[in-house]
Design a protein around this motif. Structure first.
Motif, PDB file in Angstrom:
ATOM      1  N   PHE A 238      -3.322  74.000  81.660  1.00 36.73           N
ATOM      2  CA  PHE A 238      -4.051  74.811  80.682  1.00 36.73           C
ATOM      3  C   PHE A 238      -5.348  74.101  80.271  1.00 36.73           C
ATOM      4  CE2 PHE A 238      -1.621  78.387  78.507  1.00 36.73           C
ATOM      5  CZ  PHE A 238      -0.802  78.637  79.588  1.00 36.73           C
TER       6      PHE A 238
ATOM      7  N   LEU B 117      -6.193  75.022  73.161  1.00 36.80           N
ATOM      8  CA  LEU B 117      -5.252  74.739  72.070  1.00 36.80           C
ATOM      9  C   LEU B 117      -3.803  74.790  72.552  1.00 36.80           C
ATOM     10  CD1 LEU B 117      -6.664  76.482  68.883  1.00 36.80           C
ATOM     11  CD2 LEU B 117      -6.191  74.063  69.239  1.00 36.80           C
ATOM     12  N   PHE B 118      -3.478  75.787  73.366  1.00 33.48           N
ATOM     13  CA  PHE B 118      -2.117  75.846  73.917  1.00 33.48           C
ATOM     14  C   PHE B 118      -1.842  74.620  74.781  1.00 33.48           C
ATOM     15  CE2 PHE B 118      -1.736  80.328  72.674  1.00 33.48           C
ATOM     16  CZ  PHE B 118      -0.417  80.350  72.271  1.00 33.48           C
TER      17      PHE B 118
ATOM     18  N   PHE C 163      -1.339  82.193  80.617  1.00 36.67           N
ATOM     19  CA  PHE C 163      -2.340  81.748  81.588  1.00 36.67           C
ATOM     20  C   PHE C 163      -3.026  82.966  82.210  1.00 36.67           C
ATOM     21  CE2 PHE C 163      -3.859  80.489  85.716  1.00 36.67           C
ATOM     22  CZ  PHE C 163      -4.325  79.210  85.547  1.00 36.67           C
TER      23      PHE C 163
ATOM     24  N   ILE D  14      -3.068  71.641  74.395  1.00 37.28           N
ATOM     25  CA  ILE D  14      -2.812  70.510  73.487  1.00 37.28           C
ATOM     26  C   ILE D  14      -1.412  70.643  72.866  1.00 37.28           C
ATOM     27  CG2 ILE D  14      -3.499  69.497  71.261  1.00 37.28           C
ATOM     28  CD1 ILE D  14      -5.550  68.756  73.272  1.00 37.28           C
ATOM     29  N   MET D  15      -1.075  71.856  72.418  1.00 42.05           N
ATOM     30  CA  MET D  15       0.225  72.053  71.748  1.00 42.05           C
ATOM     31  C   MET D  15       1.394  71.898  72.728  1.00 42.05           C
ATOM     32  SD  MET D  15      -0.380  74.977  68.852  1.00 42.05           S
ATOM     33  CE  MET D  15      -0.843  76.295  69.912  1.00 42.05           C
ATOM     34  N   MET D  16       1.123  72.079  74.022  1.00 38.47           N
ATOM     35  CA  MET D  16       2.175  71.887  75.020  1.00 38.47           C
ATOM     36  C   MET D  16       2.243  70.426  75.485  1.00 38.47           C
ATOM     37  SD  MET D  16       1.326  75.410  76.984  1.00 38.47           S
ATOM     38  CE  MET D  16       2.499  75.539  78.288  1.00 38.47           C
ATOM     39  N   GLY D  17       1.375  69.598  74.920  1.00 37.27           N
ATOM     40  CA  GLY D  17       1.434  68.167  75.251  1.00 37.27           C
ATOM     41  C   GLY D  17       0.858  67.826  76.614  1.00 37.27           C
TER      42      GLY D  17
ATOM     43  N   ALA E 158       4.473  80.855  79.578  1.00 35.90           N
ATOM     44  CA  ALA E 158       3.275  80.063  79.883  1.00 35.90           C
ATOM     45  C   ALA E 158       2.446  80.756  80.966  1.00 35.90           C
ATOM     46  CB  ALA E 158       3.675  78.655  80.338  1.00 35.90           C
TER      47      ALA E 158
ATOM     48  N   PHE F 172      -5.475  84.830  79.545  1.00 35.54           N
ATOM     49  CA  PHE F 172      -6.767  84.206  79.253  1.00 35.54           C
ATOM     50  C   PHE F 172      -7.664  84.181  80.495  1.00 35.54           C
ATOM     51  CE2 PHE F 172      -4.040  81.750  76.070  1.00 35.54           C
ATOM     52  CZ  PHE F 172      -4.303  82.657  75.066  1.00 35.54           C
TER      53      PHE F 172
ATOM     54  N   THR G 123      -7.804  74.221  83.186  1.00 36.32           N
ATOM     55  CA  THR G 123      -8.259  75.593  83.445  1.00 36.32           C
ATOM     56  C   THR G 123      -9.196  76.086  82.346  1.00 36.32           C
ATOM     57  OG1 THR G 123      -6.157  75.979  84.541  1.00 36.32           O
ATOM     58  CG2 THR G 123      -7.487  77.903  84.078  1.00 36.32           C
TER      59      THR G 123
ATOM     60  N   TYR H 134       2.489  72.272  82.437  1.00 35.55           N
ATOM     61  CA  TYR H 134       1.731  73.500  82.151  1.00 35.55           C
ATOM     62  C   TYR H 134       0.582  73.189  81.204  1.00 35.55           C
ATOM     63  CZ  TYR H 134       4.202  77.464  84.229  1.00 35.55           C
ATOM     64  OH  TYR H 134       4.690  78.387  85.100  1.00 35.55           O
TER      65      TYR H 134
ATOM     66  N   GLN I  47      -2.122  61.871  75.036  1.00 36.75           N
ATOM     67  CA  GLN I  47      -0.746  62.177  75.411  1.00 36.75           C
ATOM     68  C   GLN I  47      -0.358  61.365  76.645  1.00 36.75           C
ATOM     69  OE1 GLN I  47       1.599  64.342  74.116  1.00 36.75           O
ATOM     70  NE2 GLN I  47       2.978  63.797  75.779  1.00 36.75           N
TER      71      GLN I  47
ATOM     72  N   SER J   6      -8.262  79.290  73.040  1.00 32.57           N
ATOM     73  CA  SER J   6      -6.811  79.497  73.028  1.00 32.57           C
ATOM     74  C   SER J   6      -6.146  78.695  74.134  1.00 32.57           C
ATOM     75  CB  SER J   6      -6.471  80.974  73.216  1.00 32.57           C
ATOM     76  OG  SER J   6      -7.104  81.741  72.249  1.00 32.57           O
ATOM     77  N   MET J   7      -6.755  78.730  75.326  1.00 27.74           N
ATOM     78  CA  MET J   7      -6.157  78.016  76.449  1.00 27.74           C
ATOM     79  C   MET J   7      -6.129  76.506  76.156  1.00 27.74           C
ATOM     80  SD  MET J   7      -6.728  79.090  80.258  1.00 27.74           S
ATOM     81  CE  MET J   7      -5.260  79.393  81.151  1.00 27.74           C
TER      82      MET J   7
ATOM     83  N   ALA K 272       8.216  70.343  82.575  1.00 26.08           N
ATOM     84  CA  ALA K 272       7.463  71.544  82.952  1.00 26.08           C
ATOM     85  C   ALA K 272       6.438  71.925  81.894  1.00 26.08           C
ATOM     86  CB  ALA K 272       8.444  72.690  83.189  1.00 26.08           C
ATOM     87  N   VAL K 273       6.818  71.809  80.617  1.00 21.73           N
ATOM     88  CA  VAL K 273       5.908  72.234  79.549  1.00 21.73           C
ATOM     89  C   VAL K 273       4.663  71.337  79.506  1.00 21.73           C
ATOM     90  CG1 VAL K 273       5.691  72.665  77.070  1.00 21.73           C
ATOM     91  CG2 VAL K 273       7.820  73.195  78.228  1.00 21.73           C
TER      92      VAL K 273
ATOM     93  N   MET L 196      -0.713  68.237  65.004  1.00 20.75           N
ATOM     94  CA  MET L 196      -0.780  69.475  65.819  1.00 20.75           C
ATOM     95  C   MET L 196       0.647  69.941  66.144  1.00 20.75           C
ATOM     96  SD  MET L 196      -2.758  71.703  67.398  1.00 20.75           S
ATOM     97  CE  MET L 196      -4.401  71.022  67.460  1.00 20.75           C
ATOM     98  N   PRO L 197       0.970  71.201  65.825  1.00 21.22           N
ATOM     99  CA  PRO L 197       2.332  71.673  66.143  1.00 21.22           C
ATOM    100  C   PRO L 197       2.559  71.739  67.653  1.00 21.22           C
ATOM    101  CG  PRO L 197       0.949  73.492  65.409  1.00 21.22           C
ATOM    102  CD  PRO L 197       0.145  72.246  65.222  1.00 21.22           C
ATOM    103  N   LYS L 198       3.798  71.511  68.023  1.00 21.25           N
ATOM    104  CA  LYS L 198       4.139  71.563  69.454  1.00 21.25           C
ATOM    105  C   LYS L 198       4.727  72.935  69.774  1.00 21.25           C
ATOM    106  CE  LYS L 198       3.266  67.254  70.652  1.00 21.25           C
ATOM    107  NZ  LYS L 198       2.159  66.968  71.518  1.00 21.25           N
ATOM    108  N   VAL L 199       4.437  73.455  70.937  1.00 15.46           N
ATOM    109  CA  VAL L 199       5.082  74.694  71.372  1.00 15.46           C
ATOM    110  C   VAL L 199       5.885  74.401  72.630  1.00 15.46           C
ATOM    111  CG1 VAL L 199       3.415  76.328  70.403  1.00 15.46           C
ATOM    112  CG2 VAL L 199       3.047  75.443  72.682  1.00 15.46           C
ATOM    113  N   ASN L 200       6.969  75.120  72.765  1.00 16.92           N
ATOM    114  CA  ASN L 200       7.837  74.906  73.906  1.00 16.92           C
ATOM    115  C   ASN L 200       8.029  76.246  74.617  1.00 16.92           C
ATOM    116  OD1 ASN L 200       9.369  73.483  75.620  1.00 16.92           O
ATOM    117  ND2 ASN L 200      11.096  73.131  74.214  1.00 16.92           N
ATOM    118  N   LEU L 201       7.086  76.585  75.485  1.00 13.21           N
ATOM    119  CA  LEU L 201       7.125  77.886  76.144  1.00 13.21           C
ATOM    120  C   LEU L 201       7.954  77.822  77.425  1.00 13.21           C
ATOM    121  CD1 LEU L 201       3.338  78.834  75.903  1.00 13.21           C
ATOM    122  CD2 LEU L 201       5.154  79.508  74.356  1.00 13.21           C
TER     123      LEU L 201
ATOM    124  N   HIS M 150       8.637  79.031  81.411  1.00 15.68           N
ATOM    125  CA  HIS M 150       7.734  79.217  82.557  1.00 15.68           C
ATOM    126  C   HIS M 150       7.062  80.586  82.463  1.00 15.68           C
ATOM    127  CE1 HIS M 150       8.514  75.829  85.281  1.00 15.68           C
ATOM    128  NE2 HIS M 150       9.739  75.828  84.802  1.00 15.68           N
TER     129      HIS M 150
END
Lengths: 141, 61
Positions: free
Chosen positions: A117, A56-57, B15, A59-62, B11, B18, A120, A113, A103, A53-54, A109-110, B1-6, B8
């Motif tokens: 991720f 994948l998130f 963090f 990667i999805m956060m770029g 996120a 997990f 980590t 992060y 990437q 999950s960490m 910021a995203v 791959m879909p992008k997410v925009n979380l 602070h």
């Protein structure tokens, strides 16, 4: 008191390689795999879920995947350390590179992060590999 | 791959979640202790998140 201090610093003997290497190697390749091999399925599944999950998130956060770079000392620590952290995610890192994930390092910021991720996820897998080593060596249940 | 925009906060919560799961698993010897330690880690992450967030807000005025 001195005896207690001496006992604390006493090093444990290194267990035979064939006892722990398969669990640690599989644990690197597939996060939680070492635990699965040692029949700790619940713990293995939770580690796999968390690390996957960490990653994948990330990667999805770029987030960026580090490449080793030498130059200044600080640059070497950041890039080589980041590369080792990324690499510790095992099959997820290999798969991301194989799929051509690259990437560019952009401000935001995203993205930042996401990079954290990704690193980590690998570092958590290192903790899981150490745990698998302890279990395989009989130091822990 | 879909992008997410979380944000602070989102996120940092993910963090914390997990990381707490893995720390709980590798740090203790019984399942009960693992669960307790994982929950405690998560709680401290959240406390630190709010404390540092407020410290930054007050520091910036």
């Amino acid at each position: 008191m001195m005896m207690a201090a001496k006992q604390k610093t006493e090093k444990l003997p290194m267990p035979p390689l064939n006892l722990w290497l398969p669990a640690v190697a599989l644990g690197w390749l597939v996060p939680g795999g070492g635990h699965f091999l040692l029949k700790r399925n619940g713990r293995g599944a939770l580690i796999l879920f968390s690390v996957a999950s960490m990653f994948l998130f990330g990667i999805m956060m770029g987030g960026i995947l580090f490449q080793p770079k030498t130059g200044g000392l600080l640059e070497m620590i950041i890039y080589c350390g980041g590369f080792l952290g990324d690499l510790a995610s095992g099959i997820f890192y290999v798969f991301a590179i194989w799929m051509g994930y690259a990437q560019p390092d952009v401000a935001g910021a995203v993205h930042d992060y996401g990079t954290k991720f990704l690193v980590t996820a690998g570092l958590l897998n290192v903790l899981a590999m150490v745990d698998a080593f302890d279990i395989a060596a009989g130091r822990k249940n | 791959m879909p992008k997410v925009n979380l944000s602070h906060f989102e996120a940092a919560l993910l963090f914390a979640l997990f990381t707490s799961i893995v720390l709980g698993i590798v740090s203790r010897k019984t399942d009960r202790d693992r669960l307790e330690y994982g929950l405690r880690c998560f709680g401290w992450f959240v406390v630190a998140l709010f404390a540092i967030g407020w410290a930054m807000r007050l520091g910036h005025g």
